[in-house]
Write a protein that holds these residues in place. Structure first.
Motif, PDB file in Angstrom:
ATOM      1  N   TYR A  89      39.399  39.468  34.350  1.00 31.48           N
ATOM      2  CA  TYR A  89      38.912  38.232  33.720  1.00 31.48           C
ATOM      3  C   TYR A  89      37.486  38.003  34.243  1.00 31.48           C
ATOM      4  CZ  TYR A  89      39.718  33.537  31.630  1.00 31.48           C
ATOM      5  OH  TYR A  89      39.664  32.389  30.870  1.00 31.48           O
ATOM      6  N   VAL A  90      37.069  36.770  34.391  1.00 30.24           N
ATOM      7  CA  VAL A  90      35.658  36.502  34.721  1.00 30.24           C
ATOM      8  C   VAL A  90      35.205  37.211  36.000  1.00 30.24           C
ATOM      9  CG1 VAL A  90      33.938  34.713  35.194  1.00 30.24           C
ATOM     10  CG2 VAL A  90      35.779  34.258  33.552  1.00 30.24           C
ATOM     11  N   GLU A  91      36.065  37.256  37.020  1.00 25.50           N
ATOM     12  CA  GLU A  91      35.628  37.874  38.290  1.00 25.50           C
ATOM     13  C   GLU A  91      35.291  39.355  38.127  1.00 25.50           C
ATOM     14  OE1 GLU A  91      34.665  36.563  41.186  1.00 25.50           O
ATOM     15  OE2 GLU A  91      35.170  34.550  40.508  1.00 25.50           O
ATOM     16  N   SER A  92      35.887  40.024  37.154  1.00 27.71           N
ATOM     17  CA  SER A  92      35.517  41.427  36.912  1.00 27.71           C
ATOM     18  C   SER A  92      34.063  41.520  36.486  1.00 27.71           C
ATOM     19  CB  SER A  92      36.406  42.052  35.827  1.00 27.71           C
ATOM     20  OG  SER A  92      37.650  42.456  36.352  1.00 27.71           O
ATOM     21  N   SER A  93      33.636  40.609  35.610  1.00 29.93           N
ATOM     22  CA  SER A  93      32.237  40.630  35.164  1.00 29.93           C
ATOM     23  C   SER A  93      31.301  40.330  36.317  1.00 29.93           C
ATOM     24  CB  SER A  93      32.019  39.603  34.052  1.00 29.93           C
ATOM     25  OG  SER A  93      32.614  40.060  32.857  1.00 29.93           O
ATOM     26  N   LEU A 122      43.489  39.250  43.958  1.00 26.96           N
ATOM     27  CA  LEU A 122      42.680  40.458  44.138  1.00 26.96           C
ATOM     28  C   LEU A 122      43.519  41.543  44.807  1.00 26.96           C
ATOM     29  CD1 LEU A 122      39.942  41.970  44.200  1.00 26.96           C
ATOM     30  CD2 LEU A 122      39.440  40.773  46.346  1.00 26.96           C
ATOM     31  N   LEU A 123      43.609  42.692  44.143  1.00 29.97           N
ATOM     32  CA  LEU A 123      44.250  43.860  44.762  1.00 29.97           C
ATOM     33  C   LEU A 123      43.127  44.626  45.448  1.00 29.97           C
ATOM     34  CD1 LEU A 123      46.679  45.112  41.960  1.00 29.97           C
ATOM     35  CD2 LEU A 123      47.143  43.531  43.854  1.00 29.97           C
ATOM     36  N   ASP A 124      43.111  44.568  46.763  1.00 28.09           N
ATOM     37  CA  ASP A 124      41.988  45.153  47.499  1.00 28.09           C
ATOM     38  C   ASP A 124      42.313  46.564  47.978  1.00 28.09           C
ATOM     39  OD1 ASP A 124      39.438  45.119  48.873  1.00 28.09           O
ATOM     40  OD2 ASP A 124      40.632  45.051  50.703  1.00 28.09           O
ATOM     41  N   LEU A 125      41.408  47.487  47.662  1.00 30.30           N
ATOM     42  CA  LEU A 125      41.620  48.886  48.041  1.00 30.30           C
ATOM     43  C   LEU A 125      40.284  49.535  48.380  1.00 30.30           C
ATOM     44  CD1 LEU A 125      43.858  51.127  48.167  1.00 30.30           C
ATOM     45  CD2 LEU A 125      43.204  51.754  45.841  1.00 30.30           C
ATOM     46  N   ARG A 154      33.559  46.196  45.252  1.00 30.19           N
ATOM     47  CA  ARG A 154      34.550  45.670  46.197  1.00 30.19           C
ATOM     48  C   ARG A 154      33.944  44.595  47.095  1.00 30.19           C
ATOM     49  NH1 ARG A 154      37.186  48.605  51.503  1.00 30.19           N
ATOM     50  NH2 ARG A 154      39.199  47.512  51.482  1.00 30.19           N
ATOM     51  N   ALA A 155      32.721  44.827  47.545  1.00 30.58           N
ATOM     52  CA  ALA A 155      32.070  43.860  48.448  1.00 30.58           C
ATOM     53  C   ALA A 155      31.904  42.505  47.752  1.00 30.58           C
ATOM     54  CB  ALA A 155      30.716  44.413  48.905  1.00 30.58           C
ATOM     55  N   ILE A 156      31.526  42.523  46.487  1.00 31.28           N
ATOM     56  CA  ILE A 156      31.362  41.243  45.761  1.00 31.28           C
ATOM     57  C   ILE A 156      32.726  40.570  45.580  1.00 31.28           C
ATOM     58  CG2 ILE A 156      30.603  40.119  43.618  1.00 31.28           C
ATOM     59  CD1 ILE A 156      28.497  42.354  43.330  1.00 31.28           C
ATOM     60  N   ARG A 159      33.737  39.030  48.908  1.00 29.58           N
ATOM     61  CA  ARG A 159      32.916  37.874  49.255  1.00 29.58           C
ATOM     62  C   ARG A 159      33.337  36.656  48.434  1.00 29.58           C
ATOM     63  NH1 ARG A 159      27.464  38.825  47.299  1.00 29.58           N
ATOM     64  NH2 ARG A 159      27.900  37.286  45.691  1.00 29.58           N
ATOM     65  N   ARG A 160      33.514  36.852  47.145  1.00 27.63           N
ATOM     66  CA  ARG A 160      33.923  35.750  46.252  1.00 27.63           C
ATOM     67  C   ARG A 160      35.329  35.257  46.617  1.00 27.63           C
ATOM     68  NH1 ARG A 160      30.781  33.545  42.097  1.00 27.63           N
ATOM     69  NH2 ARG A 160      32.703  33.422  40.873  1.00 27.63           N
ATOM     70  N   ALA A 161      36.212  36.181  46.949  1.00 30.11           N
ATOM     71  CA  ALA A 161      37.588  35.794  47.301  1.00 30.11           C
ATOM     72  C   ALA A 161      37.573  34.907  48.544  1.00 30.11           C
ATOM     73  CB  ALA A 161      38.449  37.040  47.531  1.00 30.11           C
ATOM     74  N   ALA A 162      36.733  35.274  49.525  1.00 24.36           N
ATOM     75  CA  ALA A 162      36.646  34.478  50.758  1.00 24.36           C
ATOM     76  C   ALA A 162      36.044  33.105  50.460  1.00 24.36           C
ATOM     77  CB  ALA A 162      35.811  35.226  51.801  1.00 24.36           C
ATOM     78  N   GLU A 163      35.013  33.088  49.633  1.00 23.16           N
ATOM     79  CA  GLU A 163      34.354  31.811  49.299  1.00 23.16           C
ATOM     80  C   GLU A 163      35.259  30.884  48.504  1.00 23.16           C
ATOM     81  OE1 GLU A 163      29.809  33.610  48.800  1.00 23.16           O
ATOM     82  OE2 GLU A 163      30.934  32.989  47.025  1.00 23.16           O
TER      83      GLU A 163
END
Ligand code: ATP
Ligand code: MG
Length: 195
Positions: A89-93, A122-125, A154-156, A159-163
């Motif tokens: 969704y939006v976070e992918s863009s 977020l599935l983080d890998l 992944r870094a973005i 970062r967004r997930a933490a924020e």
């Protein structure tokens, strides 16, 4: 009025796999982006196959497809009271076009006509693991599957997930275990809404 859940993560993080498992354990309306509509098809058949190398054109196409997807498919399903789970969704863009050099404020602006999801997971890998999975899946890689690029994506995402307090799961877990965690998170969110 339904619940909108976005499953995010880099290529090969296991989004499709976990959504298939989730369908087996709870009733959901599963969908994905790029959508099956005309703009989604243009993205899959043209933009992702090297049709354009301008990330701003990609950003605009993904935003247009998302609004079409929302109006045509997501909003009606939410209206029926369903739990809509969208793969991307939006976070992918923000993560992908952001990593490709597009200003994140611009991406947010052109996506501002769709509502934010009720829940982002977020599935983080590690991209090294993701690329290993992708290569096992198929020999041919789309333009966003290169290792260095996926590290920036992944870094973005992180970062967004933490924020923003997104739910982050370790995508190295078994698909069944991940689906169970996601189901629990959705049930908790639905429970809160009922109070
Ligand atoms: N939790 C997991 N553990 C190990 N392997 C997995 C796991 N989830 C998925 N895989 C494998 O990794 C590959 C990629 O999975 P999948 O297609 O679900 O990823 P995706 O995030 O949907 O990728 P894309 O962004 O390209 O759609 C598949 O071959 C799948 O079988
Ligand atoms: Mg997938």
């Amino acid at each position: 009025m339904g619940l909108l859940v976005a499953i995010e993560g880099i290529d090969g993080s296991g989004k499709s796999t976990v959504i298939a498992k989730l369908r087996e354990i709870m009733p959901i309306y599963a969908t994905k982006e790029p959508s099956d509509g005309p703009i989604g098809r243009l993205i899959k058949e043209w933009a992702l196959k090297g049709g354009t190398s301008d990330p701003y054109i990609d950003a605009l196409l993904f935003a247009a497809d998302r609004l079409d997807h929302y109006q045509r498919e997501i909003a009606p399903a939410l209206k029926r009271g369903l739990v809509v789970v969208t793969e991307r969704y939006v976070e992918s863009s923000i993560a992908y076009q952001g990593a490709a050099g597009v200003d994140i404020g611009f991406v947010e602006a052109i996506n501002s006509k769709v509502p934010p999801p009720d829940l982002t997971i977020l599935l983080d890998l590690d991209p090294e693991d993701a690329v290993r999975r992708i290569n096992a899946r198929s020999a041919h890689a789309e333009k966003y599957e290169r290792l260095e690029f996926l590290k920036a994506v992944r870094a973005i995402y992180l970062r967004r997930a933490a924020e923003r307090g997104y739910v982050v799961f370790d995508a190295r877990e078994r698909p069944e275990a991940l689906a169970e965690r996601i189901a629990e998170t959705i049930r908790a969110k639905l429970g809160l809404g009922q109070r």
